[in-house]
Design a protein around this motif. Structure first.
Motif, PDB file in Angstrom:
ATOM      1  N   MET A 124       0.978  -1.120   0.053  1.00 59.75           N
ATOM      2  CA  MET A 124      -0.016  -0.045  -0.075  1.00 59.75           C
ATOM      3  C   MET A 124       0.857   1.233   0.017  1.00 59.75           C
ATOM      4  O   MET A 124       1.616   1.367   0.811  1.00 59.75           O
ATOM      5  CB  MET A 124      -1.015   0.087   1.251  1.00 59.75           C
ATOM      6  CG  MET A 124      -1.807  -1.006   1.248  1.00 59.75           C
ATOM      7  SD  MET A 124      -3.140  -0.923   2.849  1.00 59.75           S
ATOM      8  CE  MET A 124      -1.881  -1.386   4.022  1.00 59.75           C
ATOM      9  N   THR A 125       0.553   2.287  -1.038  1.00 63.90           N
ATOM     10  CA  THR A 125       1.395   3.280  -1.098  1.00 63.90           C
ATOM     11  C   THR A 125       0.498   4.667  -0.872  1.00 63.90           C
ATOM     12  O   THR A 125       1.212   5.733  -0.828  1.00 63.90           O
ATOM     13  CB  THR A 125       1.966   3.346  -2.453  1.00 63.90           C
ATOM     14  OG1 THR A 125       0.856   3.498  -3.520  1.00 63.90           O
ATOM     15  CG2 THR A 125       3.122   2.230  -2.680  1.00 63.90           C
ATOM     16  N   GLY A 126      -0.810   4.616  -0.458  1.00 64.97           N
ATOM     17  CA  GLY A 126      -1.619   5.644  -0.349  1.00 64.97           C
ATOM     18  C   GLY A 126      -1.368   5.969   1.151  1.00 64.97           C
ATOM     19  O   GLY A 126      -0.398   5.613   2.047  1.00 64.97           O
ATOM     20  N   PRO A 127      -2.253   7.097   1.274  1.00 63.42           N
ATOM     21  CA  PRO A 127      -2.253   7.856   2.626  1.00 63.42           C
ATOM     22  C   PRO A 127      -2.415   6.585   3.778  1.00 63.42           C
ATOM     23  O   PRO A 127      -1.663   6.711   4.836  1.00 63.42           O
ATOM     24  CB  PRO A 127      -3.126   8.727   2.784  1.00 63.42           C
ATOM     25  CG  PRO A 127      -3.408   9.077   1.344  1.00 63.42           C
ATOM     26  CD  PRO A 127      -3.169   7.894   0.433  1.00 63.42           C
ATOM     27  N   ARG A 128      -3.264   5.709   3.415  1.00 62.12           N
ATOM     28  CA  ARG A 128      -3.603   4.720   4.588  1.00 62.12           C
ATOM     29  C   ARG A 128      -2.382   3.781   4.662  1.00 62.12           C
ATOM     30  O   ARG A 128      -2.035   3.307   5.856  1.00 62.12           O
ATOM     31  CB  ARG A 128      -4.786   3.947   4.096  1.00 62.12           C
ATOM     32  CG  ARG A 128      -6.296   4.586   4.137  1.00 62.12           C
ATOM     33  CD  ARG A 128      -7.224   3.488   3.841  1.00 62.12           C
ATOM     34  NE  ARG A 128      -8.639   4.489   4.020  1.00 62.12           N
ATOM     35  CZ  ARG A 128      -9.626   3.832   3.772  1.00 62.12           C
ATOM     36  NH1 ARG A 128      -9.753   2.553   3.491  1.00 62.12           N
ATOM     37  NH2 ARG A 128     -11.066   4.495   3.888  1.00 62.12           N
ATOM     38  N   GLY A 129      -1.755   3.461   3.637  1.00 62.92           N
ATOM     39  CA  GLY A 129      -0.463   2.491   3.678  1.00 62.92           C
ATOM     40  C   GLY A 129       0.466   3.134   4.824  1.00 62.92           C
ATOM     41  O   GLY A 129       1.313   2.504   5.446  1.00 62.92           O
ATOM     42  N   SER A 162       0.009   5.523   6.842  1.00 58.35           N
ATOM     43  CA  SER A 162      -0.226   5.698   8.170  1.00 58.35           C
ATOM     44  C   SER A 162      -0.047   4.483   8.627  1.00 58.35           C
ATOM     45  O   SER A 162       0.378   4.563  10.138  1.00 58.35           O
ATOM     46  CB  SER A 162      -1.865   6.058   8.288  1.00 58.35           C
ATOM     47  OG  SER A 162      -2.286   6.206   9.449  1.00 58.35           O
ATOM     48  N   PHE A 163      -0.602   3.241   8.086  1.00 60.49           N
ATOM     49  CA  PHE A 163      -0.363   2.220   8.866  1.00 60.49           C
ATOM     50  C   PHE A 163       1.272   1.755   9.100  1.00 60.49           C
ATOM     51  O   PHE A 163       1.533   1.095  10.248  1.00 60.49           O
ATOM     52  CB  PHE A 163      -1.034   0.836   7.972  1.00 60.49           C
ATOM     53  CG  PHE A 163      -0.780  -0.544   8.394  1.00 60.49           C
ATOM     54  CD1 PHE A 163      -1.552  -0.996   9.517  1.00 60.49           C
ATOM     55  CD2 PHE A 163       0.238  -1.421   7.769  1.00 60.49           C
ATOM     56  CE1 PHE A 163      -1.508  -2.282   9.868  1.00 60.49           C
ATOM     57  CE2 PHE A 163       0.355  -2.663   8.240  1.00 60.49           C
ATOM     58  CZ  PHE A 163      -0.600  -3.096   9.454  1.00 60.49           C
ATOM     59  N   SER A 164       2.054   1.998   8.207  1.00 59.59           N
ATOM     60  CA  SER A 164       3.661   1.777   8.437  1.00 59.59           C
ATOM     61  C   SER A 164       4.127   2.560   9.393  1.00 59.59           C
ATOM     62  O   SER A 164       4.934   2.396  10.309  1.00 59.59           O
ATOM     63  CB  SER A 164       4.247   2.175   6.948  1.00 59.59           C
ATOM     64  OG  SER A 164       3.673   1.386   6.119  1.00 59.59           O
ATOM     65  N   ALA A 165       3.483   3.986   9.373  1.00 60.43           N
ATOM     66  CA  ALA A 165       4.021   4.834  10.481  1.00 60.43           C
ATOM     67  C   ALA A 165       3.623   4.478  11.944  1.00 60.43           C
ATOM     68  O   ALA A 165       4.340   4.176  12.987  1.00 60.43           O
ATOM     69  CB  ALA A 165       3.455   6.236  10.405  1.00 60.43           C
ATOM     70  N   GLY A 166       2.233   3.772  12.005  1.00 59.40           N
ATOM     71  CA  GLY A 166       1.712   3.089  13.033  1.00 59.40           C
ATOM     72  C   GLY A 166       2.860   1.895  13.606  1.00 59.40           C
ATOM     73  O   GLY A 166       2.950   1.610  14.794  1.00 59.40           O
ATOM     74  N   LEU A 167       3.200   1.016  12.692  1.00 57.59           N
ATOM     75  CA  LEU A 167       3.830  -0.314  12.998  1.00 57.59           C
ATOM     76  C   LEU A 167       5.156   0.229  13.529  1.00 57.59           C
ATOM     77  O   LEU A 167       5.706  -0.214  14.220  1.00 57.59           O
ATOM     78  CB  LEU A 167       4.018  -0.913  11.740  1.00 57.59           C
ATOM     79  CG  LEU A 167       2.751  -1.909  11.179  1.00 57.59           C
ATOM     80  CD1 LEU A 167       2.979  -2.745  10.128  1.00 57.59           C
ATOM     81  CD2 LEU A 167       2.510  -2.746  12.421  1.00 57.59           C
ATOM     82  N   SER A 168       5.678   1.312  12.957  1.00 53.71           N
ATOM     83  CA  SER A 168       7.008   1.902  13.295  1.00 53.71           C
ATOM     84  C   SER A 168       7.156   2.412  14.624  1.00 53.71           C
ATOM     85  O   SER A 168       7.831   2.210  15.427  1.00 53.71           O
ATOM     86  CB  SER A 168       7.539   2.846  12.440  1.00 53.71           C
ATOM     87  OG  SER A 168       8.779   3.613  12.603  1.00 53.71           O
TER      88      SER A 168
END
Length: 340
Positions: free
Chosen positions: A1-6, A8-14
């Motif tokens: 996922m490369t959109g805003p949701r992706g 946001s999800f990556s930032a959350g995991l980080s």
């Protein structure tokens, strides 16, 4: 996922990964681990002094439980002193000699562990000899022995000799103070989580029945002949006291895992836990258990583990008193980060 949701999800995991890393590996002082080492070794040395006069009666081949009887009652299927004596018998080594040697090695290991001399080797020796004595007299083993053996095993791996020890002193005066390390934090977290799980499991098991809710468990604990220390028969006319005591035990054990972490409630939980076990020692005669469990809680949650900022004099001794102000400013920004 490369959109805003992706993103946001990556930032959350980080962020979650960063929080876990900080929780488990942020550099910490080794002083809580040293307190655990010193406290545990002290309690076990006192226990050894109490057991020493009856060593051969409890563990020997002609003691209270002999040969086949001892094996019939055993629940820990691991080699003990009897098993070792059978294999060393052809060499002329008697079981009584092995028992005396094991006991002496155990005590010497605890003294060395208490002083922090060759800490990991001492912890390993204490753990092995303690385990052999447990297996040999399995019928006398109870919760305090099991907890002691588990935490001796932890001391083999965690850096409990990095503070308040001969090992640290032998490294020289310039390194007398232990530096905070990720290994110390990880070891401390393992101990803290172990205690939380143990208390929570014990509390939930008690809460699943009725005896701790209606006071019956408290009544039996203080009135059974093998535990009775004081005449508390008057509780029969005041059952609400036993009931309230049972509720208090449930509250301390179940609440431990949740209330020991916030600073606001931590001290109260540490005190309540210590009082709980001191009560067990006073009213049930389980002195070792009543002493060893508060040691674990006090070491794990009562001794500060956060890294302390070095004093100005120590900082000057490291960096020099004539360093340029630009270097000092750059260093402070690197430590504190940019201001928002």
């Amino acid at each position: 996922m490369t959109g805003p949701r992706g993103m946001s999800f990556s930032a959350g995991l980080s962020r979650v990964a960063s929080l876990i890393e900080r929780f488990a590996l942020a550099p910490a002082s080794a002083e809580p681990l040293a307190a655990l080492r010193i406290g545990l070794a002290t309690v076990l040395l006192v226990q050894a002094a109490l057991v020493a006069p009856a060593l051969f009666e409890l563990y020997g081949p002609a003691g209270i439980l002999q040969g086949p009887l001892r094996e019939a009652f055993a629940q820990i299927d691991l080699p003990g002193i009897g098993w070792l004596a059978e294999r060393l018998g052809p060499l002329g080594i008697r079981e009584t000699s092995l028992l005396a040697g094991t006991g002496a090695l155990y005590v010497l290991s605890l003294v060395s562990l208490l002083c922090g001399f060759q800490t990991r080797a001492s912890a390993l020796s204490a753990w092995v000899t303690h385990r052999m004595l447990m297996v040999t007299a399995d019928a006398t083993v109870y919760g305090a022995d099991l907890f002691a053996n588990i935490f001796l095993f932890y001391l083999v791996w965690i850096p409990s000799g990095a503070a308040l020890s001969i090992d640290r002193w032998m490294r020289g005066p310039s390194r007398a103070a232990a530096e905070p390390t990720p290994a110390a934090r990880l070891g401390l977290r393992v101990i803290q989580l172990h205690l939380c799980v143990a208390y929570l499991a014990s509390g939930l098991e008690k809460a699943s029945g009725t005896s701790w809710w209606n006071g019956e468990a408290i009544w039996r604990s203080v009135m059974l002949p093998e535990y009775r220390q004081l005449d508390l028969s008057w509780l029969a006319w005041h059952p609400w006291i036993a009931q309230a005591a049972g509720w208090a035990v449930l509250g301390v054990e179940i609440g431990y895992a949740f209330l020991i972490w916030p600073r606001l409630t931590r001290r109260a939980v540490v005190v309540a836990t210590a009082l709980l076990h001191l009560g067990i020692a006073a009213f049930m005669g389980l002195g070792v258990f009543g002493a060893i469990m508060p040691v674990f809680t006090l070491a794990a949650f009562g001794v500060p583990a956060d890294a302390r900022a070095p004093s100005p004099s120590r900082r000057r001794s490291r960096t020099g008193s004539t360093c340029p102000s630009s270097i000092t400013t750059t260093s402070s920004r690197a430590l504190t980060g940019p201001r928002s």
